[in-house]
Design an enzyme around this catalytic site. Sequence first.
Site, PDB file in Angstrom:
ATOM      1  N   ALA A 145     -23.471  -4.125  45.767  1.00 28.74           N
ATOM      2  CA  ALA A 145     -23.525  -5.456  46.249  1.00 28.74           C
ATOM      3  C   ALA A 145     -21.905  -5.973  46.719  1.00 28.74           C
ATOM      4  O   ALA A 145     -20.661  -4.955  46.851  1.00 28.74           O
ATOM      5  CB  ALA A 145     -23.805  -6.354  45.438  1.00 28.74           C
ATOM      6  N   SER A 146     -21.975  -6.952  47.662  1.00 28.70           N
ATOM      7  CA  SER A 146     -21.005  -6.943  48.744  1.00 28.70           C
ATOM      8  C   SER A 146     -19.685  -5.837  49.502  1.00 28.70           C
ATOM      9  O   SER A 146     -20.579  -5.222  49.835  1.00 28.70           O
ATOM     10  CB  SER A 146     -19.807  -8.273  47.786  1.00 28.70           C
ATOM     11  OG  SER A 146     -19.625  -9.511  48.545  1.00 28.70           O
ATOM     12  N   GLY A 147     -18.773  -6.370  48.522  1.00 26.38           N
ATOM     13  CA  GLY A 147     -18.148  -5.026  49.060  1.00 26.38           C
ATOM     14  C   GLY A 147     -18.455  -3.560  48.647  1.00 26.38           C
ATOM     15  O   GLY A 147     -17.988  -2.766  49.364  1.00 26.38           O
TER      16      GLY A 147
END
Length: 427
Positions: free
Chosen positions: A380-382
């Site tokens: 997720a995200s980065g």
Amino acid sequence: MKSFFKIFLAAFLALVVFCIVGFFFFAGIMGSALSKSVPVVAEKSVLEIDLSKTFEERPVTDFQTVVASESLDEKPSFYDVIRLIEKAKHDENISGILLKANGNANGFANSDEIRNALLDFKRSKKFIISYADMMSQKAYSLANISDKIYVSPKGYFEWIGFGVNYMFLKGTLDKLEIKPQIFYAGKFKSATEPLRVEEMTDANRLQTSVWLNDIYNDFLIKTSEVRKIDTATLHQLANDGTIKTPQDAVAHKLIDGVKYNDELQDEIKSRLKVGADKKINFISIEKYGSANKDLSGDGDNIALIYATGSIVDGKGDADNIGSENYVDLLRKARLDKSIKAIVVRVNSGGGSALASENIWREMLLAKKQNLMVSFGDVAASGGYYISAAADSIFASKNTITGSIGVFGVVPDMSTFLRISWVLRSMV
């Protein structure tokens, strides 16, 4: 002064003696472990897998395990567990697998991959038996593929549905007069919610409901397939709280019986066709890994890079993804002419935006080298951002991924610190 020197010398002598005794104690343990030969897989062995242990993406040597067992057997990595199960499928000395299913410390995506490996193992016609004193639903998600599932008669079997709990700190921060100044982009970027609201926002409730229901429905469907019970019935059993004891689980065909450990061993001996007075050759997945160190295959060289933990600036350490280290790893792999492809295993919820950007850049350059990404439990995200440059991305059905957005938190502690200073002054 003489008294001081007497006390000092006595303490110094005690310290020296303690160090010498400690040295020989640990030297004895390590020497005993090192003197042992590579574990031998005896005929009619049963591979024992404890699901309550976390199988990390990288192999880990647990010092406590070394002391307790006088063994240098390291806990196999998650990927090695998959390969060891495949090895056991073709190993004539392995007659079956015992799953210790008191709990499951692994994520849903990685558990799914272990489950698939166990299903493949069953094609060998060797047995798989699961046993637990207290079996959780997460452990059952793996155990349900077993030929037989047993729980202790006075134990516990969990069947209550899936749920999550979130902690919100805003009320406490308000009372302390701590004011977190929060900046975020994206209404589904919920990481800062515990600091800025007192209950779930509609956006967070929606996204949590979606991924949680997806995992739960997958669990019900897979259970239905192997236990021959329709999903509506399974769902209703959880909603009504019908399963309160292991005997209830037997009555509704979720497990096959209740047995004490000695009764379990009697059944295994019967399957192995050994005498009741004989000892079963149980071999742990750790010892089996020590007996099968070389799991590499033939063919072209493929670089496998593990990106596990939070993404951080700088070199990082073994528990996170340091941008400097990963840029170096990717660069070495893409410049090595003997490497035909690069596989990056990502299991990360993100972290530093700048570190993610630097790793993404090197991933983009490595794309010329046939770059593929495999997602673990979370990307997720980065964790997703650094993967976006790959040629191909592969995810498990239960991988939690997405959440592209950014946020920053700057705490305003001025009022809290002023109150603290006044209280100290009054005292």
